[in-house]
Design a protein around this motif. Structure first.
Motif, PDB file in Angstrom:
ATOM      1  N   PRO A 363       0.841  -1.192   0.000  1.00 40.82           N
ATOM      2  CA  PRO A 363       0.000   0.000   0.000  1.00 40.82           C
ATOM      3  C   PRO A 363       0.879   1.247   0.000  1.00 40.82           C
ATOM      4  O   PRO A 363       1.911   1.287   0.683  1.00 40.82           O
ATOM      5  N   VAL A 364       0.459   2.245  -0.767  1.00 42.40           N
ATOM      6  CA  VAL A 364       1.291   3.423  -0.958  1.00 42.40           C
ATOM      7  C   VAL A 364       0.470   4.682  -0.682  1.00 42.40           C
ATOM      8  O   VAL A 364      -0.727   4.738  -0.967  1.00 42.40           O
ATOM      9  N   ALA A 365       1.135   5.670  -0.104  1.00 46.80           N
ATOM     10  CA  ALA A 365       0.532   6.991   0.086  1.00 46.80           C
ATOM     11  C   ALA A 365       1.310   7.981  -0.777  1.00 46.80           C
ATOM     12  O   ALA A 365       2.522   7.835  -0.959  1.00 46.80           O
ATOM     13  N   LEU A 366       0.619   8.966  -1.289  1.00 43.82           N
ATOM     14  CA  LEU A 366       1.223   9.936  -2.197  1.00 43.82           C
ATOM     15  C   LEU A 366       1.320  11.307  -1.535  1.00 43.82           C
ATOM     16  O   LEU A 366       0.430  11.702  -0.772  1.00 43.82           O
ATOM     17  N   VAL A 367       2.394  12.012  -1.814  1.00 42.48           N
ATOM     18  CA  VAL A 367       2.469  13.435  -1.489  1.00 42.48           C
ATOM     19  C   VAL A 367       2.403  14.179  -2.809  1.00 42.48           C
ATOM     20  O   VAL A 367       3.294  14.059  -3.646  1.00 42.48           O
ATOM     21  N   ARG A 368       1.321  14.927  -3.001  1.00 47.76           N
ATOM     22  CA  ARG A 368       1.071  15.625  -4.255  1.00 47.76           C
ATOM     23  C   ARG A 368       1.365  17.110  -4.097  1.00 47.76           C
ATOM     24  O   ARG A 368       1.124  17.702  -3.041  1.00 47.76           O
ATOM     25  N   ALA A 369       1.889  17.706  -5.161  1.00 44.49           N
ATOM     26  CA  ALA A 369       2.251  19.124  -5.153  1.00 44.49           C
ATOM     27  C   ALA A 369       1.714  19.790  -6.423  1.00 44.49           C
ATOM     28  O   ALA A 369       2.475  20.073  -7.355  1.00 44.49           O
ATOM     29  N   PRO A 370       0.397  20.025  -6.499  1.00 42.34           N
ATOM     30  CA  PRO A 370      -0.197  20.581  -7.720  1.00 42.34           C
ATOM     31  C   PRO A 370       0.394  21.931  -8.128  1.00 42.34           C
ATOM     32  O   PRO A 370       0.422  22.263  -9.315  1.00 42.34           O
ATOM     33  N   PHE A 378      -0.354  17.835  -0.510  1.00 41.75           N
ATOM     34  CA  PHE A 378      -1.468  16.979  -0.106  1.00 41.75           C
ATOM     35  C   PHE A 378      -0.951  15.554   0.121  1.00 41.75           C
ATOM     36  O   PHE A 378      -0.343  14.966  -0.769  1.00 41.75           O
ATOM     37  N   PHE A 379      -1.190  15.028   1.327  1.00 45.62           N
ATOM     38  CA  PHE A 379      -0.819  13.651   1.648  1.00 45.62           C
ATOM     39  C   PHE A 379      -2.050  12.784   1.430  1.00 45.62           C
ATOM     40  O   PHE A 379      -3.069  12.962   2.104  1.00 45.62           O
ATOM     41  N   GLN A 380      -1.989  11.864   0.494  1.00 47.64           N
ATOM     42  CA  GLN A 380      -3.171  11.114   0.068  1.00 47.64           C
ATOM     43  C   GLN A 380      -2.927   9.618   0.172  1.00 47.64           C
ATOM     44  O   GLN A 380      -1.992   9.093  -0.430  1.00 47.64           O
ATOM     45  N   LYS A 381      -3.798   8.927   0.923  1.00 47.76           N
ATOM     46  CA  LYS A 381      -3.638   7.492   1.134  1.00 47.76           C
ATOM     47  C   LYS A 381      -4.547   6.642   0.260  1.00 47.76           C
ATOM     48  O   LYS A 381      -4.411   5.422   0.242  1.00 47.76           O
ATOM     49  N   ASN A 382      -5.505   7.244  -0.428  1.00 54.46           N
ATOM     50  CA  ASN A 382      -6.380   6.471  -1.307  1.00 54.46           C
ATOM     51  C   ASN A 382      -6.534   7.182  -2.633  1.00 54.46           C
ATOM     52  O   ASN A 382      -6.202   8.360  -2.773  1.00 54.46           O
ATOM     53  N   ALA A 383      -7.038   6.436  -3.614  1.00 49.75           N
ATOM     54  CA  ALA A 383      -7.088   6.942  -4.987  1.00 49.75           C
ATOM     55  C   ALA A 383      -8.367   7.707  -5.293  1.00 49.75           C
ATOM     56  O   ALA A 383      -8.671   7.961  -6.459  1.00 49.75           O
ATOM     57  N   GLU A 384      -9.103   8.058  -4.264  1.00 49.39           N
ATOM     58  CA  GLU A 384     -10.365   8.769  -4.469  1.00 49.39           C
ATOM     59  C   GLU A 384     -10.149  10.042  -5.287  1.00 49.39           C
ATOM     60  O   GLU A 384      -9.275  10.855  -4.996  1.00 49.39           O
ATOM     61  N   ILE A 391      -3.616   1.714 -11.644  1.00 50.63           N
ATOM     62  CA  ILE A 391      -3.438   1.626 -10.191  1.00 50.63           C
ATOM     63  C   ILE A 391      -4.386   0.576  -9.624  1.00 50.63           C
ATOM     64  O   ILE A 391      -5.473   0.328 -10.160  1.00 50.63           O
ATOM     65  N   THR A 392      -3.966  -0.079  -8.537  1.00 52.39           N
ATOM     66  CA  THR A 392      -4.788  -1.091  -7.866  1.00 52.39           C
ATOM     67  C   THR A 392      -5.345  -0.496  -6.579  1.00 52.39           C
ATOM     68  O   THR A 392      -4.622   0.165  -5.827  1.00 52.39           O
ATOM     69  N   THR A 393      -6.639  -0.715  -6.331  1.00 55.20           N
ATOM     70  CA  THR A 393      -7.272  -0.231  -5.107  1.00 55.20           C
ATOM     71  C   THR A 393      -7.648  -1.427  -4.228  1.00 55.20           C
ATOM     72  O   THR A 393      -8.267  -2.380  -4.701  1.00 55.20           O
ATOM     73  N   LEU A 394      -7.254  -1.373  -2.945  1.00 54.74           N
ATOM     74  CA  LEU A 394      -7.579  -2.433  -1.988  1.00 54.74           C
ATOM     75  C   LEU A 394      -8.780  -2.007  -1.147  1.00 54.74           C
ATOM     76  O   LEU A 394      -9.020  -0.811  -0.949  1.00 54.74           O
ATOM     77  N   ASP A 395      -9.492  -2.989  -0.629  1.00 53.42           N
ATOM     78  CA  ASP A 395     -10.674  -2.648   0.170  1.00 53.42           C
ATOM     79  C   ASP A 395     -10.246  -2.048   1.508  1.00 53.42           C
ATOM     80  O   ASP A 395      -9.081  -2.058   1.887  1.00 53.42           O
ATOM     81  N   GLN A 396     -11.229  -1.529   2.220  1.00 55.00           N
ATOM     82  CA  GLN A 396     -10.934  -0.756   3.435  1.00 55.00           C
ATOM     83  C   GLN A 396     -11.118  -1.550   4.723  1.00 55.00           C
ATOM     84  O   GLN A 396     -11.138  -0.989   5.805  1.00 55.00           O
ATOM     85  N   GLN A 397     -11.224  -2.862   4.615  1.00 58.47           N
ATOM     86  CA  GLN A 397     -11.520  -3.676   5.789  1.00 58.47           C
ATOM     87  C   GLN A 397     -10.474  -3.521   6.887  1.00 58.47           C
ATOM     88  O   GLN A 397     -10.798  -3.435   8.067  1.00 58.47           O
ATOM     89  N   LEU A 398      -9.189  -3.458   6.505  1.00 53.89           N
ATOM     90  CA  LEU A 398      -8.120  -3.459   7.509  1.00 53.89           C
ATOM     91  C   LEU A 398      -7.937  -2.096   8.170  1.00 53.89           C
ATOM     92  O   LEU A 398      -7.756  -1.999   9.375  1.00 53.89           O
ATOM     93  N   THR A 399      -7.981  -1.024   7.375  1.00 57.38           N
ATOM     94  CA  THR A 399      -7.638   0.298   7.900  1.00 57.38           C
ATOM     95  C   THR A 399      -8.816   1.258   7.951  1.00 57.38           C
ATOM     96  O   THR A 399      -8.675   2.370   8.448  1.00 57.38           O
TER      97      THR A 399
END
Length: 612
Positions: A363-370, A378-384, A391-399
């Motif tokens: 699992p990866v988190a992104l730091v974006r700088a538009p 922006f620190f982003q943990k999901n692809a919303e 990109i692969t999206t995992l379900d939210q059961q664990l976190t």
């Protein structure tokens, strides 16, 4: 298709078959199975032209695999793709149009049932679409041939190469000593003959693409060629070249590279194999040639005249083949150096072969700088709301929230397209997210401390881990610190691993309170170094190896050998502009043994750091 192999001419005279390289060497003894297959054609006499190749698991010609087969003497795995027939049964066909020669060749080969002999088919579709397909298949590219052209034994404008990436032969003019755990040699120094003067000139170096076996076998061939004087007229200067072993210029290396700099040196070079089928004196830089086109008869030269940079294979997915379009490519993201968005994308594309294994299934988190690194981050943990292809999206059961995984170059460059600069990864992989496979100790100093204190702190931390019997792998943080990554077999849960890493830090802070802090926050690390263990909890992340930081100069988190620690100049020593030099020198060697390391937290280890 442009095949990645050895060009071989076959001479048939009744029952006798001879196979020759372009250099005129008789290789019949190396290719007995192919010679037998050609004899089975039953021709009175002929000359045939083609390429010897070995296919990998995906069916794509692999030059390194071809060399391995030759070394092992397994010629039965080599396919002979034939594409021309200049002589047949006493008739000289060299002035006959190429399409007629190939028709005759196809007819001849239809009589053979031997799988080692293949006819190299031609394709009449749109050349740009063909090239896209070839590159996506990881082929070398295409050869365009002019209809009606004769057969000539020299370079001709009737043939044009359309390459997926820059790749050609170089003269090996020297080598450097190995560093760290690497054996045999560090990098090969390359040379090319000047097209006008004929002088042999330095053309950069290549330090990646080798296996342990090829390092040793190549080194054995290099040692007898050593000489005191450089064969190039412009030998490189600088401290790193003082101990170079210069060579007589006779061996050739097949090298892929991203681009040739203005001073004639390769960037992002990758070694593909030695060649001995061409004379060294003939090796010059291969340059694209513009070919005039007419509406009535479209040639296939257009892709070679593109002014875009062409990167190694991973970037073909990201930049050149249209899967990810970089919008606003000239937007400056780092005002201190003028670095642009497309330069960041090109960096990530060029290091894809190294960074993707570090990202794989984590699992990866992104730091974006538009608005660039000086703007809001922006620190982003999901692809919303992020339309990142691949990109692969995992379900939210664990976190409790969906997570992202970047497992391919398309998603990697797609993240950059969405203004991502930093990539932070978990300490676990998707096949077992409940059990971390490592823990990280992040040495985070008081900014006022001199760098030598960081060097000492790293060495002290390594000593503690050594005493515990734990092997650690190091990388610069890309900022002011150093990260120690300790691989683990997946046995313990998150809390157990975090508590153990916390105990190590508390133990060190108790032993050396004037140097270390086990408590976060600027006030607690004044004059000291906080060893951050908090990155080892469920859902916590650490900057990925080879990833870029949102700091001036766009520094990179770079794996290092532990022996290098005393010589480091800072945690931001490498950046997107000079990282390729580092990677050309050592590749992934500093972390080569990380995945193979098997160790676990024991009761004795817990006792020694004060845990009950």
């Amino acid at each position: 298709m442009k095949f990645d192999g050895y060009r071989i001419m076959a001479r048939i005279d009744h029952d006798e078959v001879k196979l020759f390289t372009r250099n005129g060497h008789d290789w019949t003894h190396k290719l007995p199975d192919q010679a037998k297959a050609l004899a089975g054609l039953g021709l009175e006499s002929a000359w045939l032209d083609g390429e010897m190749v070995v296919a990998n698991e995906q069916g794509v010609p692999d030059f390194q695999a071809l060399q391995n087969v030759f070394e092992a003497g397994r010629s039965g795995n080599i396919l002979y793709y034939l594409f021309d027939l200049p002589y047949l049964n006493g008739v000289d066909l060299r002035e006959v149009p190429v399409e007629e020669r190939r028709a005759a060749l196809s007819t001849v080969l239809k009589t053979s049932k031997d799988p080692l002999l293949r006819f190299s088919d031609a394709f009449g579709e749109d050349p740009e679409a063909l090239l896209n397909s070839a590159c996506q298949m990881q082929m070398e590219g295409l050869i365009g041939k002019r209809l009606g052209s004769p057969y000539v034994s020299r370079r001709s404008s009737d043939w044009v190469k359309l390459k997926c990436k820059h790749r050609q032969e170089f003269v090996i003019v020297g080598f450097t000593d190995p560093k760290g755990s690497r054996s045999a040699f560090g990098a090969l120094l390359l040379g090319l003959h000047d097209r006008d003067s004929g002088e042999l000139r330095y053309a950069g170096k290549v330090g990646t693409g080798f296996t342990e076996a090829t390092l040793n076998s190549i080194h054995q061939q290099l040692k007898p060629l050593q000489t005191k004087k450089a064969a190039v007229v412009n030998p490189p200067s600088g401290a790193e070249f003082k101990a170079v072993h210069w060579l007589k210029p006779s061996l050739l290396a097949e090298v892929a590279f991203a681009e040739m700099t203005k001073d004639g040196s390769v960037r992002h070079a990758v070694f593909h194999g030695l060649r001995d089928d061409k004379p060294a004196k003939d090796i010059t830089e291969e340059r694209p040639t513009a070919v005039k086109t007419t509406p009535a008869k479209k040639t296939v030269a257009k892709p070679t005249t593109s002014k875009k940079k062409v990167e190694p294979a991973p970037s073909q997915v990201g930049l050149e083949q249209g899967k990810v379009r970089i919008t606003h490519p000239d937007r400056v993201i780092d005002a201190s150096t003028g670095a642009t968005k497309v330069q960041l994308a090109q960096y990530y594309a060029s290091v894809a072969e190294w960074i993707l294994p570090q990202l794989k299934d984590r699992p990866v988190a992104l730091v974006r700088a538009p608005d660039g690194i000086a703007g809001e981050l922006f620190f982003q943990k999901n692809a919303e709301r992020l339309a990142i292809p691949g990109i692969t999206t995992l379900d939210q059961q664990l976190t409790g929230q969906p997570m992202m995984v970047i497992n391919n170059a398309e998603a990697l460059i797609g993240a950059v397209q969405m203004s991502t600069v930093e990539l932070h990864t978990w300490n676990a992989t998707t096949d077992n997210l409940d059990k971390p496979d490592r823990f990280v100790l992040d040495l985070d100093p008081d900014p006022a401390l001199p760098w030598k204190r960081m060097v000492e702190a790293t060495q002290l931390t390594l000593t503690v881990l050594d005493e515990l019997g734990l092997k650690a792998f190091l990388k610069t943080s890309g900022g002011k610190g150093i990260h120690l990554v300790v691989p683990l077999t997946r046995k313990h849960g998150w809390d157990e691993v975090k508590d153990f890493s916390h105990a190590i830090v508390s133990h060190m802070a108790k032993m050396l309170p004037e140097r270390f802090s086990a408590v976060s926050g600027p006030k607690n690390r004044v004059g000291r170094i906080f060893i951050d263990y908090l990155r080892n909890g469920l859902g916590a992340t650490t900057i990925c190896a080879y990833a870029v930081r949102t700091r001036e100069g766009l520094p990179v988190s770079m794996p290092i050998f532990r022996e290098e620690v005393p010589t480091l100049k800072g945690g931001n020593q490498w950046n997107i502009h000079n990282a390729h030099e580092r990677l050309a020198e050592v590749g992934d060697e500093p972390w080569a043994d990380l995945k193979k390391t098997r160790q676990t937290i024991t009761a004795e280890m817990r006792r020694r750091v004060g845990m009950k």
